[in-house]
Every structure is written in C-alpha cells, then in structure tokens.
Design a protein around this motif. Structure first.
Motif, PDB file in Angstrom:
ATOM      1  N   LYS A 131       0.825  -1.208   0.000  1.00  0.00           N
ATOM      2  CA  LYS A 131       0.000   0.000   0.000  1.00  0.00           C
ATOM      3  C   LYS A 131       0.860   1.259   0.000  1.00  0.00           C
ATOM      4  N   GLN A 132       1.977   1.207   0.690  1.00  0.00           N
ATOM      5  CA  GLN A 132       2.865   2.374   0.751  1.00  0.00           C
ATOM      6  C   GLN A 132       3.915   2.362  -0.356  1.00  0.00           C
ATOM      7  N   GLN A 133       3.793   1.376  -1.255  1.00  0.00           N
ATOM      8  CA  GLN A 133       4.672   1.266  -2.428  1.00  0.00           C
ATOM      9  C   GLN A 133       6.145   1.231  -2.025  1.00  0.00           C
ATOM     10  N   ILE A 134       6.416   0.494  -0.959  1.00  0.00           N
ATOM     11  CA  ILE A 134       7.798   0.364  -0.488  1.00  0.00           C
ATOM     12  C   ILE A 134       8.477  -0.824  -1.152  1.00  0.00           C
ATOM     13  N   GLN A 135       7.766  -1.943  -1.271  1.00  0.00           N
ATOM     14  CA  GLN A 135       8.267  -3.132  -1.943  1.00  0.00           C
ATOM     15  C   GLN A 135       7.128  -3.766  -2.723  1.00  0.00           C
ATOM     16  N   SER A 136       7.489  -4.578  -3.684  1.00  0.00           N
ATOM     17  CA  SER A 136       6.481  -5.276  -4.494  1.00  0.00           C
ATOM     18  C   SER A 136       7.067  -6.580  -5.004  1.00  0.00           C
ATOM     19  N   ASN A 137       6.240  -7.321  -5.709  1.00  0.00           N
ATOM     20  CA  ASN A 137       6.666  -8.588  -6.317  1.00  0.00           C
ATOM     21  C   ASN A 137       7.308  -9.516  -5.296  1.00  0.00           C
ATOM     22  N   ILE A 138       8.383 -10.220  -5.693  1.00  0.00           N
ATOM     23  CA  ILE A 138       8.936 -11.280  -4.853  1.00  0.00           C
ATOM     24  C   ILE A 138       9.639 -10.744  -3.618  1.00  0.00           C
ATOM     25  N   LEU A 139      10.090  -9.478  -3.662  1.00  0.00           N
ATOM     26  CA  LEU A 139      10.760  -8.921  -2.488  1.00  0.00           C
ATOM     27  C   LEU A 139       9.782  -8.672  -1.343  1.00  0.00           C
ATOM     28  N   LEU A 140       8.535  -8.472  -1.673  1.00  0.00           N
ATOM     29  CA  LEU A 140       7.543  -8.186  -0.639  1.00  0.00           C
ATOM     30  C   LEU A 140       7.400  -9.357   0.348  1.00  0.00           C
ATOM     31  N   PRO A 141       7.182 -10.607  -0.110  1.00  0.00           N
ATOM     32  CA  PRO A 141       7.090 -11.715   0.854  1.00  0.00           C
ATOM     33  C   PRO A 141       8.402 -11.998   1.571  1.00  0.00           C
ATOM     34  N   LEU A 142       9.535 -11.556   0.979  1.00  0.00           N
ATOM     35  CA  LEU A 142      10.812 -11.749   1.661  1.00  0.00           C
ATOM     36  C   LEU A 142      10.820 -10.989   2.982  1.00  0.00           C
ATOM     37  N   PHE A 143      10.480  -9.699   2.932  1.00  0.00           N
ATOM     38  CA  PHE A 143      10.448  -8.897   4.153  1.00  0.00           C
ATOM     39  C   PHE A 143       9.286  -9.316   5.067  1.00  0.00           C
ATOM     40  N   SER A 144       8.193  -9.745   4.482  1.00  0.00           N
ATOM     41  CA  SER A 144       7.052 -10.191   5.282  1.00  0.00           C
ATOM     42  C   SER A 144       7.386 -11.434   6.087  1.00  0.00           C
ATOM     43  N   THR A 145       8.144 -12.335   5.478  1.00  0.00           N
ATOM     44  CA  THR A 145       8.544 -13.548   6.178  1.00  0.00           C
ATOM     45  C   THR A 145       9.464 -13.222   7.347  1.00  0.00           C
ATOM     46  N   VAL A 146      10.403 -12.316   7.118  1.00  0.00           N
ATOM     47  CA  VAL A 146      11.296 -11.892   8.197  1.00  0.00           C
ATOM     48  C   VAL A 146      10.486 -11.288   9.346  1.00  0.00           C
ATOM     49  N   TYR A 147       9.503 -10.470   8.994  1.00  0.00           N
ATOM     50  CA  TYR A 147       8.666  -9.836  10.018  1.00  0.00           C
ATOM     51  C   TYR A 147       7.875 -10.889  10.799  1.00  0.00           C
ATOM     52  N   ALA A 148       7.218 -11.794  10.097  1.00  0.00           N
ATOM     53  CA  ALA A 148       6.374 -12.789  10.761  1.00  0.00           C
ATOM     54  C   ALA A 148       7.175 -13.722  11.659  1.00  0.00           C
ATOM     55  N   LEU A 149       8.429 -14.010  11.274  1.00  0.00           N
ATOM     56  CA  LEU A 149       9.262 -14.954  12.018  1.00  0.00           C
ATOM     57  C   LEU A 149      10.435 -14.255  12.708  1.00  0.00           C
ATOM     58  N   MET A 150      10.281 -12.991  13.029  1.00  0.00           N
ATOM     59  CA  MET A 150      11.318 -12.268  13.766  1.00  0.00           C
ATOM     60  C   MET A 150      11.605 -12.963  15.084  1.00  0.00           C
ATOM     61  N   GLY A 151      12.733 -12.662  15.685  1.00  0.00           N
ATOM     62  CA  GLY A 151      13.120 -13.308  16.936  1.00  0.00           C
ATOM     63  C   GLY A 151      12.087 -13.155  18.027  1.00  0.00           C
ATOM     64  N   TRP A 152      11.433 -11.995  18.097  1.00  0.00           N
ATOM     65  CA  TRP A 152      10.411 -11.774  19.116  1.00  0.00           C
ATOM     66  C   TRP A 152       9.233 -12.723  18.918  1.00  0.00           C
TER      67      TRP A 152
END
Length: 883
Positions: A131-152
């Motif tokens: 929505k904020q046009q920061i990432q798109s395509n295959i890079l988007l799930p890359l950062f999303s996966t890191v966020y969902a599985l962060m150490g916390w």
C-alpha cells in the motif's frame, strides 16, 4: 473462471506468499517435532501449558454455556471479576477458533491459531509495504517472512495473546499513513481500537510507538508548521477517538487493574543501565534464545542479516533527506536505550517490571528495523564493495563480542556463531553481486536472497525452539480428562452452588478450564487482596497466583469446600486403567477420610465435606472488628471461627505438640526447632533431619512451616513417600500430616538441597476436632441457602436468630457487587480485609447479590458516542468526496 483465478493469483501472489511462507515453514517444523495433531507432542510450554490453555478452554465454555463468566466467575480462586481477565487474555478474534476444538483436541486448536497468527502477521506487513509502495513482487514476501518470524515472534510463540500485536501493527501504521495523506478516513481509529480491545497491554506499547512514528513521518513529509499542527490535531484526535471506541473494555479494565496489577506499580525508579548494552548485539545472531532467556533474558531483536545490513545502510542512503535520517537515528537511539535503561524500560511496560519475558516491547524495535531496511532496499539491492567491507567488519565485531561473552550468555554456542557467520557471508556476497540490466540475472539474485533469508529465518526458529521442552499430549490429556469427568459427575450429584477442593491437579487454573470452583488460580491480573488472604490463611500464594492446597478442617468448612477430588494410587486402578499413569497428587490430606466418599471414578474419588458452609452465613458482629494475626495461619483460623460464632477469643482449637524424637544426620543439633538455622557439618555429604511423633488421639495433626521449606531448599518425606505439598510459597503454610493415626508413629524426613535449612515457624499442632466440629456445625446451620442464578446473580433465604448478627460472605469484596435484603439495597462493608459483609436484622430474609463490572455502563456510553462521532466523520468525508 480459470483465467480469472490466474489473473487474481498473478496480481496478489506477493501477499499470498506473505501469508503462506511463514505458515508452511512453521508447519513443517511442527510436523518435524510431532506436535499434535501430527504426533504425541504439543505446543504447550511454560505459561501456554500452565495458564493460557486453561483460559482458552474457559473462553469456549463461557461462549457456549455460561456467558455470565464474562463479568464474574467463582472458578477464579474464591471468586473474582473477569472483565479484566478477558481484556488481557481472551478478546483476540482468533480465539473464536477454539469453539471448534473441545476437550483434549484444544491442543490442535492452539497449533492452528499459532500458524494463523504467523501467516496473518506476514500478510499484514506485506500489505503495508504494498500500500505504501515500499516493496512489491517477490521482495515483498521476503520482508514479510522476516517480520512474521522475527526473533520476538519465535520467542513469544507461547504468549499467543501478545502475538496479535504483530498482526495489527502494520494495519495501524498503514491506516495512519493513509489518514495523514488523505486527511480523512476512519480505518486508523478502528484498527487501533481493535488492538486496544484485543490486548490493551500490547495496545499501550503500540500507542507509545505511534507517537515516535508520527514524529518521523512529519519530519519526512514536512511542508510547513501550519500543516504539522493540522496533522498533529488529526493524529491526536483520531487516537483519542480509538480509545473512546474501546472504552467499553478499557474503563472496566482500568478499574480492575487498580486492585490487581496496579497495586504493584513501581514507585521508586533507578536511573541505571540494566546490563552491559553491547551484550544486546548478541541477540542479532541466529538461535539467540533459550529457556533462561524467558525469565531474565535480553531483548529479542533478531531480524536476520539482510534486514540488519539494510537497516544500517539506511542511515547512509542519501536518497533520503538528512533531516529524516537524523530523526530516524534519534528514534533508533531512544528505542535501543529503552532496552537497557531502567526508567524507559518501565515506561514501555506501564511502570511495572515484567515477571518473566523481559523487554516485551522489542517487537516494535524489530518492526522499525525491518521497515527502514525495506525502505533502503526500495531502489536497489546492490551494494558497493566498500560498504560491504564496512558491514562485514561490523558483523565480525558482533561475532567477536558474542564469542567473548559465551560463558556469560548461555544462548550463544559454536553452532549459533558458525550458522550466523555463514548466513551473513552469503547475504553480503549476494548483495555485492551486480546483475546489471539482465532481468534473469536480477531474478536469480532475488531468488537466491530469498533462499538465504528464508533459510536464516527458519534456522533461527529451529535453533531457538529446539531449546524449549514441551508437554506431551498424554501429559495434558490424562489429567484434563480426569478433571472433566469429575466436573461432569459433580454437576449430576449436586447442581447447586459450592466450592470443590483438590488433592490432585494439572495446573492452578483447573477450575476455570473445567468449571470447578477449586479455590486456585493463576493470572497476571489477580486482585492483590486474594493472595494476601491466602498467605494469612496458610495456603501458598504469590503476586499472580493462589493455590488452595493446604486447607484444614476449619478453612475447608468456612470457605464452603463442599466436595474434594482425590487421585487413586496405582494399586487402586482397575485393569482397564492399569496402563495409565496415576495422577500426580497436589497435597497430602489424611483428614479426607473424615469426609464421605460419594463417587468412585476410574482415576479419582470424590468426597463430600458434611460441615461445609454456604458462600454466605450468619455471623456474630464481632467478625467486623476481629484482630487477625499476620503470618500465623493457626491463630488466623482460630480467630475467624471464634469471631463468627461469637466465642472470640475464648475457644482454642489448635494445641502445639512436641516431637518424640528428632534425629540430626550431618546437621547441627538444636533443642528449639522453631526459628533455627540448621547447617551441614560436612558440606560435601548429604544431610537430613528426621522428626518423629506418635499421635495420642485420632484428631488431625498439622505442621506449619515457612518459606525456608520451599522445594528449592529441601526434599520432604513422610515415611518413605514424598510429603506432597505445593512447593513455592512466601508465608507460613499449614499442612495436614496425620489423621486417625492414634498410637502409630509418624516420621517426617527433610533432606537438605543446600548447605543450610531454616525452620521458620516449624511447629506441630493437634486440632481438637470435636470442638471445631461443634462450631462449624453452628456456622453451617446459619448458612445462606443459595439458589444460583448464574455467576453474577445469587439469591436465597437466610434465617437470622439473634440481633447481634451480620450477613457475612466468603465472596471477595468489590464495589461491583450490590446486596439487597428483602428487595431493598443495603450498604456493604469489607470483612477480614477480604470479603463482603452487610448488616441484617433478626428474622428470615431473602438476600440477593448481583455483580456489574464497575464503569461498564459508562464505558458503553463513551463507546457508543465514539461510534456516533466516527459515523458522522465518515459521512462528512464521503459527502465532501462526492461534491
């Protein structure tokens, strides 16, 4: 149709992958670990197994069978308000899924909810980036996966109630950015309100972070002071509106906190650094988590090497304004200082030091790092050789510092250091490669990065979670099944209102899980007056738990413990159940043989206490002014019974007894046992003290002892068997050790676990059962005959025979309770600094009690007004758009 599906997938595959990849990775791990329903293990560990799973079962029962539990429940210790408990533990919309998982299958429900929260976290973060046009395509799930599985997220997988924050935070941030951009919209207020409702504790932390994020956004998009003032008003007003929307939950909860967690608010703040700050860097490594980190660990900030490098490079990226980068640096410094500087740490935690799970707000730091890293990689994934060298040196410094602190930091091992180094090296190598303008080369680089980042994130999950042990399905299911059978049987035997004691248990929350009024409870929002009462009564207590495991003949009856459930030992199990493990006893209770056996179950026995009073009774007015001793359960119970029956302070029920013989083995001898500090003579050899006595009557015998006898200090046996009692306590407790044992020698053995043993308040007592029974029978005859309507509405008749009597209850005092006598509301007062009491006249009366959460209707009114305001705002916004 096929074309439409293909087009939809092509358009939305980044968000679909953002949801699916975390779910697939963690599902694979759970299957590998044979978690139910894929094996005989479960996800239950620590608080998830000892507390939350019981709350989930309680939630299911409340929705399907007894909605009055939302306001008040007698399953909570000896009774307590539940609105605050629901607000803290149970208002997540994900919890509705537990309705489909009855009984022991609820462990499978825990897995489903856990996986969905991982997936939804990835999805909402991906939605923010898109929505904020920061990432798109295959890079988007890359950062999303890191966020969902962060150490916390991995470290707090067991704290399911907090993980909603990861789901809602990106939605709140996105809606805030949209609000500031479009100057209208209601989604920000709605999402933030939903976060407050889902978990006000995490919502509070997010609200603090939003202030920082707003400052950063305004700095980045600065136009003029006038525009900033306008945005500030918009931000503040809509944030307050979100709190207004949630007031139905927040106001009653705030009142509840004043008598529970609010009582423990820290008043003295020390301006100190809590640990060497550089140790925090070790938490950036793969697998930087273990069991010890749960209680006294460092903040969980693992985000993977790609994000870490991108986060650092953001501050050097000149495509962003220097003002924005400076503001980012200051916010980063504030966040990192918060994770080691006591005053700021307390601020994030509502001015209370966390009990276990320190630095709970660190998910916000990880979000900040991932968000800035995603911004940095927005234009390019290519990094110059010079920057790669700098990053490599910095990361090498982290590895070196971690290696130097291996002895101090138990979560660091050679495996974590090697694994982290390999992933960081692979990431830097890929960032250094320049694919040029060839599209296939660029795609290959991204795919390789995806494999490295996904592998690093998954490796962190594996190494971290492998350090934790879990309950097996059998360990959860067997005692739960026995408790459920006991509850079902009792409801058939006696559909009335009463409390049920336990001599076996699975957890302190067996009562709320199985609809039993057991007198035990474990919750972070437990009212302070309840553990204070238990501590004086002689039962184990702590800031957030009570356990009714040490009841005496007197306390059992006065508190209305009408039934008791007891486990069969292995010799009593029939052939059908011979292979099942006997249930673990919670306490010894020889006097249970005084009670009537009413049901012989497969694994348990159910006894009835013939002297149990009701939850309300006619008491002498002396109970209003009785002096109750501190840390002296014998005299506390004596004074309570005497005052209630009008014989205070004349009648004596307990008499101190001498041991016939005390044998000291490798321990200093002493004549006076009480208050003695016994020390080992030879510290290398085992030591023990054996206490022997022979009862001269068939009365119950009790032993009192202080915290020096905790299970961490001593092993205790009666004869050759363990002297079962709840192992942790902070006041003097009382334990029944013999009954109907006339002329039979009783032996108690205490084996040292440390070099010394403190015998605080170590006294043997005999209870005059004939005298106690006489007084307890008097209380029972004067009891309130309750007809239970539901948990928050009790009504019944009581006969007051004398003029100097009061209506006394064993219902904890709360301003939410109203008492009516013969239809007229009467003032209430507090008895024993714990219970509800009211004045009453001689004669037969109908007494009705009703509970309404304080500030419930005020909160409802504010929420309705907020909805009205939000509706008007939305209507005006749409009207302006259509003009």
């Amino acid at each position: 149709m096929k074309i439409k599906i293909t087009a939809y997938v092509k358009k939305h595959y980044p968000l679909m992958l953002s949801f699916c990849i975390p779910v697939i990775l963690m599902l694979g791990y759970f299957i590998y670990r044979k978690m139910a329903p894929f094996g005989q293990n479960t996800l239950l560990t620590v608080d998830l197994g000892q507390q939350y799973i019981d709350f989930f079962a309680f939630f299911r029962n409340s929705i399907l069978h007894d909605p009055s539990n939302f306001f008040y429940s007698f399953n909570k210790a000896i009774g307590g308000e539940m609105f605050g408990e629901f607000a803290y533990y149970l208002l997540s919309p994900f919890n509705l899924l537990f309705l489909f998982f009855p009984g022991k299958s609820i462990t499978a429900g825990v897995m489903l909810v856990t996986l969905l929260k991982y997936g939804c976290s990835g999805y909402t973060f991906g939605r923010l980036l898109k929505k904020q046009q920061i990432q798109s395509n295959i890079l988007l799930p890359l950062f999303s996966t890191v966020y969902a599985l962060m150490g916390w997220a991995i470290a707090n997988q067991l704290n399911l109630l907090w993980v909603d924050a990861l789901v809602f935070l990106p939605l709140i941030i996105n809606s805030l950015l949209q609000l500031l951009k479009n100057q209208h919209g209601t989604s920000y207020s709605l999402w933030l309100a939903l976060m407050f409702i889902s978990n006000y504790y995490m919502g509070y932390m997010i609200a603090l972070f939003l202030i920082l994020f707003f400052i950063w956004t305004e700095t980045d998009n600065f136009v003029s002071i006038r525009h900033t003032i306008k945005d500030s008003f918009l931000f503040i007003s809509r944030s307050l509106l979100s709190a207004g929307l949630a007031c139905l939950v927040l106001l009653p909860t705030l009142f509840s906190l004043q008598s529970s967690k609010g009582e423990y608010t820290t008043n003295v703040i020390h301006a100190k650094i809590e640990y060497p700050p550089l140790q925090m860097l070790s938490k950036l490594l793969v697998g930087s988590f273990n069991f010890k980190q749960m209680s006294t660990g460092l903040p969980n900030i693992f985000v993977g090497s790609l994000v870490l490098f991108g986060f650092l490079l953001y501050f050097l990226n000149r495509t962003f304004k220097w003002q924005t980068r400076l503001c980012s640096f200051l916010i980063t410094a504030f966040l990192f200082l918060s994770m080691c500087f006591e005053p700021l740490d307390l601020l994030w935690h509502g001015m209370q030091f966390p009990v276990w799970y320190p630095y709970r707000f660190s998910f916000l730091v990880s979000f900040w790092m991932i968000y800035l890293a995603a911004l940095n990689y927005q234009s390019s994934l290519d990094i110059s050789a010079a920057k790669v060298l700098v990053l490599a040196l910095l990361y090498a410094g982290v590895i070196f510092l971690s290696w130097r602190n291996m002895k101090k930091l138990s979560f660091i091992s050679k495996e974590t250091l090697i694994c982290s180094t390999l992933f960081a090296t692979a990431t830097l190598t890929l960032l250094l490669i320049r694919p040029g303008n060839v599209r296939s080369n660029r795609i290959n680089k991204i795919l390789l990065l995806f494999l490295v980042v996904g592998g690093e994130t998954f490796a962190n999950a594996i190494l971290s979670l492998n350090n934790i042990s879990y309950l097996s399905q059998k360990e959860y299911a067997d005692p739960s099944e026995a408790l459920a059978n006991d509850s079902k049987t009792l409801s058939k035997i006696d559909p009335g209102f009463y409390r049920t004691g336990q001599t076996y248990s699975r957890t302190k929350n067996d009562g709320i899980a199985h609809d039993l009024n057991t007198g035990s409870y474990f919750s972070s929002a437990l009212e302070k007056s309840i553990p204070d009462f238990y501590g004086q009564l002689g039962d184990p207590d702590g800031d957030n738990y009570v356990t009714y495991s040490n009841g005496s003949l007197i306390s059992d009856s006065l508190l209305g413990m009408k039934y008791f459930t007891a486990p069969k030992d292995s010799s009593e199990l029939d052939q059908k159940n011979a292979q099942k493990k006997a249930l673990t006893p919670l306490t010894v209770k020889p006097e249970i043989q005084r009670y009537q056996l009413v049901k012989n179950q497969q694994l348990t026995k159910i006894y009835k206490n013939p002297l149990a009073a009701s939850v309300g009774y006619s008491a002498n007015e002396a109970l209003k002014n009785v002096k109750l001793p501190i840390n002296d359960p014998v005299n506390y119970q004596t004074n309570w019974l005497n005052a209630a029956t009008g014989t205070w302070p004349t009648t004596k029920y307990f008499t101190a007894q001498n041991f016939n013989e005390v044998v000291f083995q490798n321990a200093d001898k002493t004549v006076n046992l009480t208050g003695s500090l016994l020390k080992k003579k030879n510290k290398k050899d085992p030591a023990q003290v054996i206490f022997k006595f022979t009862p001269k009557t068939n009365d119950p015998y009790y032993l009192t002892f202080g915290p020096g006898m905790e299970e961490t200090n001593v092993e205790t046996y009666t004869g050759s068997h363990s002297l079962y009692h709840y192992g942790t306590f902070r006041h003097t407790v009382i334990l029944n050790i013999a009954d109907h044992s006339k002329n039979n020698e009783v032996t108690i053995t205490t084996r040292f676990k440390k070099d010394s043993l403190f015998l605080e308040n170590f006294v043997l007592y005999r209870l005059d059962s004939q005298q106690a029974n006489k007084k307890l029978q008097q209380i029972k005859k004067q009891s309130w005959h309750v007809k239970e309507i539901n948990n928050r509405h009790l009504s019944g008749k009581i006969n007051i025979k004398n003029n100097n009597q009061i209506f006394a209850t064993t219902i904890p005092y709360s301003s939410g309770w109203t008492v009516k006598i013969d239809g007229k509301k009467v003032p209430t007062f507090k008895l024993q600094n714990t219970f509800i009491g009211a004045n009453i006249s001689k004669g037969q009366h109908t007494v009705t009690m009703k509970f309404t959460p304080p500030y419930f209707y005020q909160g409802l009114l504010i929420s309705l007004l907020s909805i009205l305001i939000l509706t008007v705002i939305e209507w005006r916004s749409k009207k302006q758009q259509n003009m």
